[in-house]
Design an enzyme around this catalytic site. Structure first.
Site, PDB file in Angstrom:
ATOM      1  N   CYS A  80      -2.441  -3.164   7.511  1.00 47.96           N
ATOM      2  CA  CYS A  80      -1.347  -2.199   7.579  1.00 47.96           C
ATOM      3  C   CYS A  80      -1.546  -1.331   8.818  1.00 47.96           C
ATOM      4  O   CYS A  80      -2.667  -1.157   9.301  1.00 47.96           O
ATOM      5  CB  CYS A  80      -1.364  -1.350   6.313  1.00 47.96           C
ATOM      6  SG  CYS A  80      -0.290   0.104   6.415  1.00 47.96           S
ATOM      7  N   CYS A 108       0.826  -1.207   0.000  1.00 46.63           N
ATOM      8  CA  CYS A 108       0.000   0.000   0.000  1.00 46.63           C
ATOM      9  C   CYS A 108       0.858   1.253   0.000  1.00 46.63           C
ATOM     10  O   CYS A 108       0.351   2.366  -0.093  1.00 46.63           O
ATOM     11  CB  CYS A 108      -0.910  -0.007   1.212  1.00 46.63           C
ATOM     12  SG  CYS A 108      -0.029  -0.313   2.752  1.00 46.63           S
ATOM     13  N   CYS A 141     -52.047 -17.959  39.958  1.00 44.77           N
ATOM     14  CA  CYS A 141     -53.370 -18.471  39.661  1.00 44.77           C
ATOM     15  C   CYS A 141     -53.300 -19.511  38.547  1.00 44.77           C
ATOM     16  O   CYS A 141     -52.221 -19.879  38.089  1.00 44.77           O
ATOM     17  CB  CYS A 141     -54.295 -17.337  39.251  1.00 44.77           C
ATOM     18  SG  CYS A 141     -53.776 -16.548  37.730  1.00 44.77           S
ATOM     19  N   CYS A 179       9.257   0.888  10.479  1.00 42.65           N
ATOM     20  CA  CYS A 179      10.465   0.123  10.782  1.00 42.65           C
ATOM     21  C   CYS A 179      10.105  -1.334  11.069  1.00 42.65           C
ATOM     22  O   CYS A 179       8.989  -1.658  11.476  1.00 42.65           O
ATOM     23  CB  CYS A 179      11.234   0.745  11.939  1.00 42.65           C
ATOM     24  SG  CYS A 179      10.619   0.299  13.559  1.00 42.65           S
ATOM     25  N   CYS A 198     -13.027 -33.303   9.560  1.00 40.09           N
ATOM     26  CA  CYS A 198     -13.625 -34.577   9.934  1.00 40.09           C
ATOM     27  C   CYS A 198     -13.881 -34.521  11.441  1.00 40.09           C
ATOM     28  O   CYS A 198     -13.006 -34.123  12.193  1.00 40.09           O
ATOM     29  CB  CYS A 198     -12.661 -35.727   9.606  1.00 40.09           C
ATOM     30  SG  CYS A 198     -13.162 -37.289  10.336  1.00 40.09           S
TER      31      CYS A 198
END
Lengths: 161, 603
Positions: B162, B135, B291, B140, B209
């Site tokens: 980045c 990009c 109730c 560093c 699996c």
């Protein structure tokens, strides 16, 4: 409001120490307007005074930000909260947590305490109403046992305010 | 509901008199060609994804790592990726996935000899210790490394961004690996593994699996995800839900059934004594005071005395517009009881067939014994494969029969399709299905009894007779299974509105054995990579065409990278799924056994 998050308790890495010393030195020469660093000998926790910018709802009001740095700062974001009383703002919860993307998902190591401060001040300044986020009560209740805002799944509010 | 391609349909001979026709039944149990399911082992994991990677690399002319970034972003769904490319264009596709390529940029280190300021650590560093990402952002190496390690430890290996603010670019995997391995080779290794295993973890066509202890394999299914597969380790499972193979039950049915069987034993008693089913959603509701108007969590109020739905208006002693006498209350209690009996009816038959299957698996040894006795008698016909084939047919159909009971329990019960059918239609369909089930049942039992005959004591003629019968019933049982599936597909599940109840189609041959994925010869040279020594630990490449790729990755070495890294597993990735190396042998019998039989008998 102390974070219980384990990572922020660990001591700073070498990179973090060096970087924070550099940031502090830079701050002393060139502090962001409206902010004042309260001097302590604790590099890992900064307390910063904010003054509301003039011409805004918070003009002249004083608030305190507490910034805690994690071991791997700046690769990890610092934890930033308002110490009570937190300003009334649609993105700031009454427990001081701030809903601001750069503090969480959008954090980048290239950002600094200074740039965070500027973002927070701009967030305050653009507010048109002094009120808490709608979900304030629920959120604050959920954070009761000292949860760090960094453990929150943030759903960011609109970025207009 | 999809049309199923019944593999057996071509082989449905009705003229069982012709013995030649039956002999082809042999093929059913052994043929593994044309498999649409493949086993991906630790060794073939890279080869498995090479094809996808190459397609993307060729289509978009990108490097392998960019192809990987794109594929991970699109969850290895090439069709979706291509659709996005066609609809929204290359630029959108790339920026969305975080692939950024700054064109013709000079690497910062090549033209500058003065120190460079790293914006992360705010230090001046010599130009040879900075790295510029695709990009264009340059920091560093120490900061990059720290950043990578934090991200990898945080479980974000597949999308390491980045460091620059608002930069969405995904970091070059070679750079990540190179820098991290200089500081911590085991973390670099983990990163590599995460990238490779993304093909399994993030890909709906591939699943681990579910064997325990884990065999280390994954299964890829190219066709319908509703299918049952067998791993080379012998584990058979439903690809869709990773539970044991349960067709003709649908996955949701099986899930409910397993839970029900677990709960039922302990809680059935308590529930019948303390709860009533909600008249709307059928959930058992407990009354913990108050109730006689009870409200279910679904919102439905009902009368606790009779269990009938009511309105909300009530006083302590009465419910508005509702009256029920003692007689009805007893009636409803009976209904709850009927529910339990209904479950027990289906459960007992399900379990009964499973138990028979367990017993029948023991038949195999005795049958083989009998066969060798008969063989020594030197009769005319020396081919006794019909016995074994009959036995396999028995196993296969026994399973179908067994799982058809939980299917029927839900198909004709209220839990899932209470609102989908009228009582009358439900009753009609139930009869239709039960007719088929009973027919199958009687043929299966007959086949079972035939196979238990003491044919080692038979005369040659009697054996010929038995052979005819076994073959006839094998064929008819197969046909009946098929018919039952057709009934389920066309008459029962087919007409339903929500198509969530998909079932794995009937396969005459039994559960499909996944075939081994070939590790391509032409790529295997490139698969090898150097030991992790820092500069040269590129991900194993499979390319043979692109020169650039070939030069930086085809370092010869003594051992494959993937194999090497496995030694780190136990220490670093204790949760990773590579453990059992010993695959089971090629015994044929496991083809049709339920998994617990397999486990118990250690086939």
């Amino acid at each position: 409001m102390t974070s219980t998050s384990a990572q922020s308790r660990k001591t700073l890495s070498k990179i973090a120490c060096n970087r924070l010393q550099k940031e502090l030195a830079e701050w002393q020469v060139n502090p962001p307007a409206g902010f004042k660093h309260k001097v302590t000998d604790n590099l890992q926790r900064w307390v910063i005074e904010v003054t509301g910018a003039s011409g805004t709802l918070y003009t002249g009001e004083l608030y305190q930000l507490q910034v805690d740095f994690p071991e791997h700062y700046p690769m990890e974001a610092p934890q930033v909260i308002f110490l009570p009383p937190a300003p009334a703002h649609p993105h700031i919860y009454s427990n001081g947590h701030i809903c601001l993307d750069i503090l969480y998902d959008s954090w980048s190591p290239a950002m600094t305490v200074s740039s965070i401060c500027i973002s927070i001040l701009s967030m305050l300044s653009s507010s048109t109403v002094k009120q808490r986020p709608v979900d304030n009560d629920r959120y604050v209740k959920n954070c009761r046992n000292g949860r760090s805002p960094k453990e929150t799944r943030w759903w960011f509010h609109d970025d207009k305010v | 509901m999809e049309e199923f391609d019944y593999l057996s349909s071509g082989e449905e001979e009705e003229d069982c008199e012709s013995l030649d026709g039956i002999e082809s039944d042999d093929q059913r149990w052994t043929s593994t060609s044309l498999s649409s399911t493949q086993v991906i082992t630790e060794e073939s994991l890279l080869a498995a994804q090479v094809e996808d990677l190459h397609r993307v690399m060729d289509l978009l002319t990108v490097r392998e790592q960019h192809a990987r970034t794109l594929l991970i972003y699109h969850r290895w769904d090439i069709d979706r990726l291509i659709a996005a490319f066609v609809e929204k264009g290359r630029e959108w596709l790339f920026s969305e996935a975080g692939v950024t390529m700054v064109e013709s940029r000079n690497s910062a280190s090549s033209w500058s000899s003065s120190p460079i300021m790293c914006e992360i650590c705010i230090e001046e560093v010599p130009p040879n210790s900075v790295t510029t990402m695709d990009c264009g952002h340059c920091f560093c190496n120490d900061c990059w490394t720290e950043h990578f390690i934090v991200k990898i430890n945080d479980g974000q290996s597949k999308r390491v961004r980045c460091m620059a603010h608002k930069c969405n670019a995904i970091c070059d995997e070679d750079i990540v690996r190179k820098l991290v391995s200089e500081k911590n080779p085991s973390i670099a290794d983990r990163f590599k593994r995460f990238l490779l295993e993304s093909y399994i973890e993030d890909n709906k066509k591939v699943k681990w699996c579910p064997s325990v202890p884990h065999c280390g394999n994954a299964i890829r299914v190219d066709g319908d995800a509703y299918c049952e597969v067998e791993c080379t380790c012998g584990k058979q499972f439903c690809f869709s839900c990773s539970l044991e193979a349960h067709s003709p039950c649908s996955c949701p049915m099986w899930d409910l059934w397993v839970k029900k069987c677990q709960d039922e034993s302990e809680s059935v008693n308590w529930m019948t004594a303390n709860t009533k089913p909600c008249p709307k959603c059928n959930k058992p509701v407990e009354k913990n005071g108050g109730c006689n108007l009870v409200s279910c969590i679904c919102g439905q109020p009902f009368c606790w005395l009779c269990g009938g739905a009511t309105g909300r208006d009530h006083t302590w002693s009465s419910i508005a517009g509702h009256s029920c006498g003692r007689y009805n209350a007893a009636d409803k209690a009976k209904r709850a009881e009927t529910d339990l009996y209904r479950y027990m009816h289906y459960y007992n038959r399900f379990k009964g067939h499973m138990d028979s299957l367990t017993l029948e698996t023991k038949l195999k040894a005795s049958i083989q014994e009998k066969v060798s006795i008969v063989e020594s008698k030197n009769f005319g016909n020396k081919d006794y494969s019909w016995v074994i084939n009959g036995l396999y047919r028995l196993f296969r159909s026994r399973r179908v029969l067994s799982y058809s009971y939980p299917f029927a329990f839900y198909m004709f019960g209220e839990d899932l399709f209470g609102d989908d059918m009228t009582e009358k239609i439900r009753e009609m369909k139930k009869n239709l299905f039960e007719d088929q089930q009973q027919q199958l049942e009687s043929h299966v039992e007959k086949l079972s009894s035939l196979l238990e005959e003491k044919f080692d004591e038979f005369t040659e003629e009697k054996i010929r007779d038995l052979r005819m019968h076994v073959i006839n019933f094998s064929v008819s049982v197969d046909g009946l299974c098929l018919k039952m599936y057709e009934c389920i597909e066309n008459d029962l599940l087919g007409p339903l509105q929500h198509a969530i109840h998909n079932i794995a189609p009937y396969n005459s041959k039994g559960i499909e054995k996944a075939s081994e994925l070939p590790i391509f010869q032409d790529t295997s040279a490139n698969l090898k990579s150097t030991k992790i020594t820092g500069a040269n630990n590129a991900l194993p490449r499979a390319s043979t065409t692109n020169e650039k790729r070939a030069t930086d990755s085809s370092q010869p070495s003594s051992s494959g990278l993937l194999r090497e890294s496995s030694s780190m597993d136990e220490n670093i990735c204790s949760t990773r799924k590579r453990s059992r190396k010993d695959g089971r042998g090629d015994t044929l019998i496991d083809l049709n056994l339920p998994t617990w039989v397999v486990d118990k008998n250690g086939f």
